[in-house]
Structures are given as structure tokens and as C-alpha cells.
Write an enzyme that holds these catalytic residues in place. Structure first.
Site: not given
Lengths: 196, 384
Positions: B160, B325, B358
Site C-alpha cells: 500500500s 483488492d 486490500h
């Protein structure tokens, strides 16, 4: 080294930027990189991609039947597709994409008009099985079988020029003994170097 | 099991160290030209350095991470945020790798940020803290490595926002990073991503106790806003499928719904809990600054600059995404792959199948871990 890989490698100049579609375990790319090429593979199978990772060969896990959207026009000197054409769903699309991203293409495939296959089909009335096409009809990944003549017709239709054609035997090695004219009957397969 | 073949174990007890890296005499010069001093950094290290320092791995954390990536601080049931990935026999194998993990600039877990004391006023910075960029985050990490005497890293690894730092590392210091592993990252946030950030910030800044960011001395804080921000963000970290599996429409602690406006569904209770526990470990101003860093990040915005930067990059990349995700979906990773490949930077890319959205990058997803193991195994073998 696999015999057909040896034939392909002989067509790749040192230092070329090479894309290998359906690169499997990355063994051809590994060899080309060792010889000075700058290489990238595309492979759909988990096992193939993991083998590439273990060799340190850069690979994109992707389905070439969906096109090569992540790759720019003219971004490779040579795009290779070795014994994979017969296993894709959309050969014309794949050829078009190869032509788009690479200045030259190298394609190898088994020749379904090889006399031995013709003879098997004629004599036994059953789908032929050979070293280059080793699967039974109900489990084969090879769904787009073509002859040398068939392939050349499609290549021309897609705007390719044949720069070089190397006939190969059932082991994938260069077939020296037969004439080019008799290739469609006598060669187990062929490796083409194509340009636009 | 890690690439070394030994069974995965925990690092056990680890501790956070702190060091002042920038002082009044030698301040941190930010991308904006502003200076900041002092800058203290909280960090942890795991594993042993080799004599040639060829085994250094830098961990870059995501929005709300901290220096404690692996091992624990006394309670084995509360290991570091990336303990699934980092440890002896794990994909980032501390039996063979030397791992450096630090809290980000602007954070609130030991590294200088908006809740630190501004030497000019003797009170916390609050919104007087300067805005900074992903490059600034990396600059501070690099200063930490310099302090440790490290000038080359084998790999930078992050998910991320951490993956965004990994990419920035390579562009800013093209000779110093052997490999970059960017998991569910992006080169730029989409309008939808920025929209989520905006709502989170609005929740915090519209909280009556926000007090223009000067809430530290009031004994209160924008707790309501911060927990709402966290609750909303948490939704984006999960997939619809994982929420369905985890909660469905089940009712919390009862058989029958209460039919009122309170917390009735399990998913409500879960989010409320997530929002609440977040207050104990996170500062609202840090949340504002770090989400803003992400919004402005646009790594490949200037095509000419990117061309000259990527021409110098010696880093090889592993780019991974997860199929469920939707926070940074696979198209974000593909965008990274497309630009790197167009500039002849070696990239390996996989979209890993995982139901967890995610959050997958924090979880033990076997195909993902196998991939990181195999990649780092080869990277390390190449150096010896």
C-alpha cells in the site's frame, strides 16, 4: 538446452530486448539473458511463474489471449512464442499483438500436416499423437492445430513478412535433410523469423 | 516455510530504538524547501548483517503502521503488523536477512510528527507541522540507514503506502536499491481513492473537538471523527466477499434483531470496535498528514522526468496485487508494470488470488508468500 530453444536462440542477436510469450519455466529466457539479452516473459501458469522467480527471470503472470495491454508499441526488438501458438484461443489476436509490441517475431509450432501425422490419421482413423503433440485429443492443451501452409497464410494476412523459416524435426532440432518446398509434408514443425 | 527451508518461527521479543537523525545544525530539508529539526526516528532491526552488508532489507509501512513490523513487545499474542511475512524461516527470512523497519516521518509511534513538540513554541506542532511527500519519507529512512552505516540495500519491501515508498526509493536513489517489492501499491491515487481520503479528513476536521489541530492540551481530541475515518477506511481494506463470510447479516450477541438505531449487526459492532481501538494508537493529525501524502503522490506524472529517472534505475521489481483488492485494485499495479516495462526496468508481476481484499498483504496468503520467498531467495543468492 531444448533443441527448439537452440534454434530460436540462434536467431536472437546479443543485446536484444526480448519478450517470450508463454515462457513456461523461463529456461529459454534464462539462456538468452545469459547470452546478453534483456528479457521479459509472460506466463499464465503458477508453476511456470514460480520457476521463473527461482531463476530470477522477470515475468508477468498474464493470459496472452487477452492481449498485451501492459506493453507498449515497439517496446521489444524480438517477441518469441515457442510451441505455444497451437495452445492459444485467439491466434490472430496474439499475432497482431506480437507485431505491435515487437519489431520482429519468432514463432515455432508443430506442423499438423507432417506426413507422420497424416499417416497416423489415415491408417488408424484416430487423432495423431507425436513427440511435439504428445497429448490425447481429450486432454490436449493444443486446440489450434495448423499446418505450415496454414500458418503462412495467417502470417501474411496479419501483415508479417517471412524473413527466415527453419524446419525442425520431432526433437525440435533443425531439419537439414529436406527441402524448403517439401516442408509442409516432411517437417514436424517450423521456426519462423517474421518482420513487419 | 521460508526459502531457507527452516520452519517459520517468531522473532520473539523485539524492541524499538530511537535516534535523532536531523538537528538544528543539520535539519531535514523537505521537498517543499521547508526545514524540520529535530527529527527523531523510531526503528527496529531484525537478523544479522553480513560482513559485506549484502543482506539489508528495508521495510516501508503503510498508512497506520509502526516500527514494530515483526516479533512482539512482551505479548506474543500481539505481534508486529507484518509478522506473517517477516521472521526466521518466513518469506523475509531473518535467519539470512538484516531487516530495518522504521516509523514514518509524520507518524505518531516514536518518529517526529504533528504530535511532537515544536521547538519554536514548546508545544505540539499540530497543523504547524509542514506538509511533506513520499520522497521525504524515503529521505528519512535513508538517513537512518546512513546512521547505521548502510549505503546499499538488497531490497525495499512495502504494501500500500509502503509500496509507494518502495517505488520512490528506486527513483530517488537509483544506485542503492537492488530490488523493490511493491505489494498492492499504486503510482497515483484515483479519484475514488482521494474521495475516501477526503471523507476521512472531513470526519476528523469537522469534529468539534478537533480545535484546528491544537487538541493536545485540551484533554479531548477528535475521537469521534478519527474513529469514523478508521471505520470507513477499514471497509475499503476488506472485500465484499470477506465481509460476507466474516459477518453476513448476523446480529451481534443475539438471535433476533433489536430493530433500533444502535449497533445491532455484527459488522457494525466490528467496525465500532476497530474505530475505538484505533484511538489508542493513532493521532488524528498524523492521519490527516499521511493521507494527504498519498493524495499528492503521482510518481509518473512528468513523462520526461520519469524517462530520465528510470533510465538510471538499477532496481529490479516484484509487483504484486490481489484480485479482490478494490482499494488499490490490480489496475493500479498494472499501471506501475506498464511504465516500468516501457522504460526497460525489469519487473515481475503477479495478481494473487485471495478473498481478503486490500488487507491480503498483511495476511498469510500462501501463493503470495511463496512468491516473495522465491524472489528474495534468488535476489540474495545473486549477491554471493
Amino acid at each position: 538446452m531444448r533443441a527448439d530453444h537452440d534454434v530460436i536462440a540462434s536467431l536472437v542477436p546479443s543485446g536484444a530486448r526480448v519478450l517470450d510469450l508463454g515462457c513456461g519455466d523461463g529456461s529459454l529466457l534464462d539462456e538468452l539473458i545469459r547470452r546478453g539479452a534483456d528479457g521479459l516473459g509472460v506466463e499464465i501458469s503458477d508453476e511456470g511463474v514460480l520457476a521463473c522467480l527461482q531463476r530470477g527471470v522477470p515475468v508477468l503472470q498474464d493470459d496472452i489471449d487477452k492481449g498485451l495491454d501492459d506493453l507498449e508499441d515497439d517496446s521489444f526488438d524480438i517477441v518469441i512464442m515457442s510451441l505455444t501458438l497451437q495452445a492459444v484461443h485467439h491466434p490472430a489476436l496474439v499475432l497482431r499483438e506480437m507485431n505491435r509490441v515487437g519489431r520482429k517475431s519468432i514463432i515455432s509450432f508443430p506442423n499438423f500436416a507432417h506426413w507422420r501425422l497424416r499417416a497416423q490419421l489415415a491408417a488408424s482413423g484416430r487423432m495423431p499423437v507425436s513427440p511435439l503433440l504428445p497429448y490425447t485429443w481429450y486432454e490436449t492443451p493444443n486446440i489450434r492445430l495448423c499446418s505450415i501452409k496454414d500458418f503462412e497464410a495467417l502470417a501474411h494476412a496479419e501483415g508479417f513478412t517471412v524473413e527466415e523459416r527453419i524446419l525442425i524435426n520431432e526433437g525440435g532440432a533443425r531439419e537439414g535433410a529436406i527441402t524448403q518446398r517439401a516442408g509442409n509434408l516432411l517437417a514436424a514443425g517450423a521456426v519462423y523469423l517474421l518482420s513487419r | 516455510m521460508g526459502a531457507s527451508g527452516t520452519p517459520a518461527r517468531s522473532l520473539g521479543l523485539v524492541e524499538t530504538k530511537r535516534v535523532v537523525l536531523f538537528t538544528e545544525d543539520n535539519p531535514l530539508v523537505l521537498d517543499s524547501g521547508e526545514t524540520l529539526a529535530p527529527v527523531e526516528v523510531a526503528y527496529e532491526t531484525y537478523g544479522e548483517r553480513t560482513a559485506s552488508d549484502n543482506n539489508v532489507v528495508v521495510i516501508c509501512h503503510a498508512l497506520t503502521g509502526d516500527a514494530n513490523a515483526a516479533g512482539h513487545h512482551g505479548d506474543p499474542t500481539h505481534p508486529g503488523w507484518w509478522d506473517t511475512l517477516i521472521g526466521p524461516g518466513k518469506p523475509v527470512d531473518t535467519d539470512r536477512l538484516f531487516v530495518v523497519s522504521s516509523n514514518l516521518l509524520g507518524g505518531c509511534q516514536g518518529t517526529t510528527g504533528p504530535s511532537s513538540i515544536n521547538p519554536a513554541t514548546g508545544t505540539p506542532y499540530g497543523l504547524q507541522f509542514p506538509l511533506f511527500t513520499v520522497s521525504d519519507l524515503v529521505k528519512v529512512q535513508r538517513a537512518l540507514l546512513a546512521h547505521l552505516g548502510i549505503t546499499q540495500i538488497l531490497a525495499a519491501v512495502g504494501g500500500s503506502l509502503g509500496g509507494m515508498q518502495v517505488l520512490q526509493w528506486a527513483l530517488d536513489y537509483p544506485d542503492e536499491v537492488g530490488h523493490g517489492i511493491a505489494v498492492c501499491a499504486t503510482a497515483r491515487l484515483s479519484a475514488q481513492n482521494i474521495a475516501f481520503s477526503a471523507v476521512a479528513r472531513a470526519a476528523i476536521m469537522n469534529d468539534p473537538d478537533f480545535a484546528d489541530g491544537n487538541y493536545y492540551a485540551t484533554g479531548k481530541g477528535p475521537d469521534h471523527g478519527l474513529s469514523v475515518a478508521r471505520m470507513m477506511a477499514h471497509i475499503t481494506y476488506l472485500s465484499e466477499e470477506s465481509m460476507r463470510q466474516k459477518f453476513g447479516r448476523r446480529i451481534q450477541d443475539r438471535e433476533e434483531p433489536r430493530f433500533d438505531l444502535g449497533v445491532d449487526f455484527q459488522v457494525e459492532s466490528y467496525l465500532q470496535h476497530q474505530g475505538k481501538v484505533f484511538l489508542d494508537r493513532f493521532d488524528a493529525n498524523s492521519y490527516l498528514y499521511l493521507t494527504r501524502v498519498m493524495d499528492y503522490f503521482d510518481l509518473f506524472a512528468d513523462a520526461e522526468l520519469v524517462r530520465s529517472q528510470l533510465a538510471k534505475v538499477k532496481t529490479k521489481f516484484l509487483v504484486l496485487s490481489f484480485d479482490t483488492d478494490w482499494r488499490f485494485d490490480t489496475s493500479h499495479s498494472r499501471g506501475i508494470v506498464r511504465t516500468l516495462t516501457a522504460h526497460r526496468v525489469p519487473v515481475t508481476f503477479r495478481e494473487i488470488s485471495s478473498p481478503h481484499g486490500h488487507d491480503s498483504f498483511l495476511l498469510d496468503v500462501p501463493e503470495y508468500h511463496k512468491t516473495v520467498s522465491a524472489y528474495l531467495d534468488h535476489a540474495l543468492a545473486e549477491t554471493v
